[in-house]
Design a protein around this motif. Structure first.
Motif, PDB file in Angstrom:
ATOM      1  N   UNK A  60       0.859  -1.189   0.000  1.00 48.47           N
ATOM      2  CA  UNK A  60       0.000   0.000   0.000  1.00 48.47           C
ATOM      3  C   UNK A  60       0.891   1.234   0.000  1.00 48.47           C
ATOM      4  N   UNK A  61       0.396   2.275  -0.635  1.00 47.88           N
ATOM      5  CA  UNK A  61       1.107   3.545  -0.653  1.00 47.88           C
ATOM      6  C   UNK A  61       0.072   4.662  -0.555  1.00 47.88           C
ATOM      7  N   UNK A  62       0.283   5.572   0.369  1.00 48.89           N
ATOM      8  CA  UNK A  62      -0.536   6.779   0.451  1.00 48.89           C
ATOM      9  C   UNK A  62       0.397   7.959   0.272  1.00 48.89           C
ATOM     10  N   UNK A  63      -0.088   8.970  -0.434  1.00 45.61           N
ATOM     11  CA  UNK A  63       0.785  10.112  -0.716  1.00 45.61           C
ATOM     12  C   UNK A  63      -0.045  11.371  -0.835  1.00 45.61           C
ATOM     13  N   UNK A 106      -3.552  10.777  -2.550  1.00 50.62           N
ATOM     14  CA  UNK A 106      -3.757   9.664  -3.457  1.00 50.62           C
ATOM     15  C   UNK A 106      -3.319   8.385  -2.765  1.00 50.62           C
ATOM     16  N   UNK A 107      -3.720   7.260  -3.333  1.00 50.78           N
ATOM     17  CA  UNK A 107      -3.307   5.986  -2.750  1.00 50.78           C
ATOM     18  C   UNK A 107      -3.290   4.910  -3.818  1.00 50.78           C
ATOM     19  N   UNK A 108      -2.624   3.819  -3.505  1.00 41.59           N
ATOM     20  CA  UNK A 108      -2.628   2.638  -4.369  1.00 41.59           C
ATOM     21  C   UNK A 108      -2.323   1.422  -3.517  1.00 41.59           C
ATOM     22  N   UNK A 109      -2.833   0.283  -3.963  1.00 41.21           N
ATOM     23  CA  UNK A 109      -2.679  -0.981  -3.247  1.00 41.21           C
ATOM     24  C   UNK A 109      -2.423  -2.087  -4.240  1.00 41.21           C
ATOM     25  N   UNK A 110      -1.800  -3.169  -3.746  1.00 39.34           N
ATOM     26  CA  UNK A 110      -1.582  -4.338  -4.598  1.00 39.34           C
ATOM     27  C   UNK A 110      -1.433  -5.578  -3.724  1.00 39.34           C
ATOM     28  N   UNK A 111      -1.961  -6.680  -4.223  1.00 40.04           N
ATOM     29  CA  UNK A 111      -1.741  -7.996  -3.640  1.00 40.04           C
ATOM     30  C   UNK A 111      -1.172  -8.822  -4.777  1.00 40.04           C
ATOM     31  N   UNK A 112       0.028  -9.370  -4.578  1.00 40.51           N
ATOM     32  CA  UNK A 112       0.726 -10.010  -5.688  1.00 40.51           C
ATOM     33  C   UNK A 112       1.612 -11.152  -5.201  1.00 40.51           C
TER      34      UNK A 112
END
Length: 185
Positions: free
Chosen positions: A111-114, A146-152
């Motif tokens: 996860x990233x929040x900015x 802004x934000x972004x998430x990933x499950x990988x």
């Protein structure tokens, strides 16, 4: 180690015998021996639970949480280097390069929040090696987040990082309000 405890028990018996001579001493020595054996058993069970690392955190655990401390004006595809490490269990995040390198095969969550600085929008991308796994942007306006998430699934040695989205001109990301997090499930 066993012989040390037996020697300590023997020495304890001699001390008790010299100080508390008589029948009462035998009963006290028996109780002391039982307490010592119980303590040894507890230590051995604890050691097995902790494993060889001597730590309550198993050696196969991976988690990090990092923060950007400075405003950074990013060029096209520039890596965001989150320089303040809050948590880095497993030492898989490098605060000098901004890269997380998977130490094990497995499923990871990121996860990233900015925050943009209020002037122009900021567009970021999360990549595994060089393939996009997530994207996010903070729109124009007064300090928009802004934000972004990933499950990988990652293989050992795969690299995940946050970078400026390729093709956009210079954009500034806000320091102290931008974070990057990841962990092995």
């Amino acid at each position: 180690m066993k012989y040390i405890f037996i020697s300590m028990l023997f020495i304890t018996c001699i001390i008790f015998a010299s100080v508390y001579a008589g029948e009462d001493c035998s009963r006290k020595i028996g109780k002391a021996k039982a307490a010592l054996l119980e303590a040894i058993d507890t230590l051995q069970r604890t050691n097995r639970l902790l494993g060889e690392t001597g730590s309550a955190i198993p050696s196969n655990k991976v988690a990090f949480h990092v923060r950007l401390t400075q405003y950074v004006t990013l060029g096209s595809a520039q890596t965001v280097i989150f320089d303040h490490v809050i948590t880095n269990i497993g030492k898989a995040y490098n605060q000098h390069t901004g890269h997380f390198t998977a130490p094990f095969n497995g499923i990871y969550v990121f996860a990233c929040t900015f925050l943009q600085t209020g002037g122009t929008a900021v567009h970021l991308q999360m990549v595994n090696n060089s393939s996009e796994i997530s994207r996010g942007h903070g729109a124009n306006g007064g300090g928009v987040a802004g934000s972004m998430n990933a499950v990988i699934y990652l293989k050992k040695g795969d690299v995940v990082k946050v970078r400026h989205y390729p093709g956009y001109g210079s954009q500034t990301i806000h320091g102290n309000w931008s974070f990057f997090t990841g962990y092995l499930l």
